[in-house]
Structure formats: structure tokens, C-alpha cells
Design a protein around this motif. Structure first.
Motif, short mmCIF file in Angstrom:
data_model
loop_
_atom_site.label_atom_id
_atom_site.label_comp_id
_atom_site.label_asym_id
_atom_site.label_seq_id
_atom_site.Cartn_x
_atom_site.Cartn_y
_atom_site.Cartn_z
N UNK A 103 40.35 -35.35 -1.58
CA UNK A 103 40.11 -34.60 -2.67
C UNK A 103 40.14 -33.22 -2.14
N UNK A 104 41.00 -32.64 -3.09
CA UNK A 104 41.50 -31.16 -2.70
C UNK A 104 40.85 -30.19 -3.90
N UNK A 105 40.22 -29.06 -3.61
CA UNK A 105 39.70 -28.34 -4.73
C UNK A 105 38.51 -27.43 -4.32
N UNK A 106 37.20 -27.41 -4.93
CA UNK A 106 36.23 -26.56 -4.91
C UNK A 106 34.98 -27.22 -4.93
N UNK A 107 33.96 -26.71 -5.05
CA UNK A 107 32.39 -27.19 -5.27
C UNK A 107 32.34 -28.34 -6.29
N UNK A 108 33.06 -27.90 -7.45
CA UNK A 108 32.82 -28.83 -8.60
C UNK A 108 33.58 -30.21 -8.28
#
Length: 320
Positions: A42-47
Motif C-alpha cells: 500500500x502506497x499513500x499516507x496515514x489514512x
């Protein structure tokens, strides 16, 4: 924030760097651990991290490899995905897109557009040239490189020049330190100016009617198209996770829906799972509640099951 070493620097200064050596320290699995049936990157942010954590808690047969930056914009997620290609054996790759961070798609770092809580990590800006994505990479790609530039006038000036040319939120009055910072009044003026400056740019990109289809959305559509095509070419299942946070209703989903559906890209959008218009779905800092994350995770697992027949245990049904 910046100490003499990475370890001596603040946590926010260490977070989010697109540095594969740093990812090794995170101990994120590169292959399926014993007893696991699927590895999901998964690539993204805290969400997106929170959703991944909820997915793992719901089904012990999956393992998560998560790479994220503080409030990271779509260009960060896409760059992280691209840099990580060939470094793992994940069966599924997920691109996390946060509605409130789309405005930073024309930035190079987490400092210029997050005045109240700047994070120095950097990432590329993407532009379209002849219909194809081109990456403009920042001069500093790790905390060590940033620290070196911070202590070298020539390198620092080069970094500022690059921001001035390619970062839509950069403003020298807001960014540069000078002796006037000793004045409380000047600091108050600067903070007010920062809020006005950021609001003016944000309003060009997004309004109560939705996202401006002429500005950043064409690049974002190209990003998700390229992400899906390359993932499929690598033999992996691509999933786009559309995270619609407070103040954005279903606007990001509506902007991306034509591309997601025309290109047959698997996706989950939170707008009909944990609506951004319902304050009960959020905690005070703006993140989704634990129960909302469980509902989103369940939708993700259901989508994955359609491709891998990974049956969701009945005990994984979340409480609302």
C-alpha cells in the motif's frame, strides 16, 4: 527538527522519505511471511496505513507492506509505487489517494503546502508532455541529502530555486528565515498570510462544486492509468483507494470515476462507505474512526476476494 543524524532528528523530519534504504528499516515484508496467503503493498499516507492495519486485523492470512508520507499527495503515492517496483513480491498493489492532498500534486515537498505542520520529506511533481507523464525530481531525496543542503548555501539556494520554479505553494516570505522572525507581530502576520496564500491556491483547485477538471485532475487521471497498466504488466492486481475526507464529499471519486470505469481499474471509494458528510466517521484530528476504517477495510477485502477467493472470516464483521 534537524539533528546531526537521522536518528537524532524529530520523527516528522524522518517520516516519508522516498528512500529504499529507509524502507528496509521499516521491516516491511518483501515476500509472503510464513502462514500468509497474500502480500499487499500500500502506497499513500496515514489514512491508507490505517486501512491496511484494519485489513490485517480482519484477516490473519494477509500481510501488509505499507509505505507512506505525512498527508502525502497522489504524486508521492505514485512515486513510492514506482520506486518500489521490483523490490517486493506483493500480489496486490494499492494506490492511496487522499482528497485533501490533491492540491499538493504540483508541489515537491511536504513543507510549502503544510505551513502549520511542515514535513521536509520530498517527492517528484508530475507533468504531462505529449500525453505522457514526466517526473520533475527534487534535488534532495533523503533526510541526509536535505541536511547537507540545509548546511550548504549553494545547495540550499539551488533547492529554493527549484521550489520557486516547480512548487505552486512556494512563497519566499513564508519559507525563508530572517531576523524579522524574532518579532511576534511579524510571525503573526506571516501566519495569517500563509493561511490566505494557501486558501487562494486551494480554492483554484477545489470548490463546493468539486475539483477543477482543468488543473490537476488530468495529471491524476494519467497517474492512475499508468499505475494500473504497469501493475497489471507486472502480474499484480492494482487497486485504487479513493479516500474522501471531511470537506470533500465524493468530489475526488466523481473526478476519477470516468477513468476508473473506462480503464476497468479496480477501486474502493470511501464516499459510500464512510461518507465525508457524516462527522461520526471522523476523529478530531480528521482521520477516520476505527469503525469507519473497519468498514473500508471490509470493502477492500471483498474486492480482493473477487480476484483471489480469499474468503473473509465471519468474525471480521466490524461494529458500527
Amino acid at each position: 527538527m534537524l539533528g546531526p543524524t537521522d536518528e537524532a532528528s524529530s520523527p516528522i523530519a524522518q517520516a516519508g522519505w522516498l528512500d529504499p534504504e529507509l524502507w528496509k528499516k521499516l521491516k516491511a515484508p518483501v515476500s509472503r511471511p510464513p502462514g500468509k496467503e497474500l502480500l499487499i503493498a500500500i502506497y499513500g499516507m496515514s489514512f491508507s496505513n490505517h486501512v491496511g492495519t484494519a485489513m490485517e486485523a480482519m484477516d490473519s492470512r494477509i500481510a501488509i507492506r505499507a509505505i507512506a508520507g505525512p498527508a502525502a499527495p497522489p504524486n508521492y503515492s505514485f512515486a513510492a509505487y514506482n520506486l518500489d517496483r521490483g523490490r517486493h513480491q506483493a500480489d496486490i498493489v494499492i494506490l492511496g489517494l487522499l482528497a485533501s492532498s490533491v492540491k499538493a500534486i504540483r508541489t515537491l515537498n511536504g513543507m510549502t503546502w503544510q505551513f502549520e505542520g511542515p514535513a521536509p520529506y520530498t517527492y517528484p511533481r508530475y507533468v504531462l508532455e505529449d500525453g505522457k507523464l514526466k517526473a520533475i525530481w527534487p534535488n534532495s531525496l533523503s533526510l541526509a541529502q536535505f541536511r547537507a543542503a540545509f548546511g550548504n548555501k549553494q545547495q540550499w539556494d539551488a533547492l529554493l530555486t527549484q521550489m520557486r520554479e516547480h512548487d505552486q505553494f512556494f512563497n519566499a516570505f513564508l519559507f525563508k528565515h530572517n531576523w524579522l522572525d524574532n518579532s511576534v507581530i511579524v510571525r503573526m502576520i506571516r501566519r495569517a498570510w500563509a493561511q490566505r496564500h494557501q486558501m487562494m491556491i486551494s480554492n483554484q483547485i477545489h470548490s463546493s462544486a468539486g475539483f477543477n477538471a482543468e488543473l490537476d485532475i488530468p495529471v491524476l487521471r494519467a497517474i492512475i492509468t499508468d499505475f494500473a497498466a504497469t501493475a497489471k504488466g507486472d502480474g499484480k492486481l492494482p487497486i485504487v483507494l479513493v479516500l474522501n475526507d471531511r470537506g470533500y464529499e465524493d468530489h475526488l471519486f466523481q473526478a476519477l470515476k470516468p477513468t476508473l470505469e473506462s480503464a476497468s481499474i479496480p477501486y474502493v471509494s470511501t464516499h459510500n462507505i464512510a461518507p465525508a458528510t457524516d462527522v461520526r466517521n471522523f476523529v478530531p484530528d480528521g482521520h477516520f474512526t476505527e469503525s469507519a476504517n473497519q468498514l473500508i477495510a471490509k470493502a477492500m477485502l471483498k474486492l480482493i476476494d473477487e480476484h483471489f477467493s480469499l474468503k473473509l472470516p465471519s468474525s471480521a464483521t466490524p461494529n458500527r
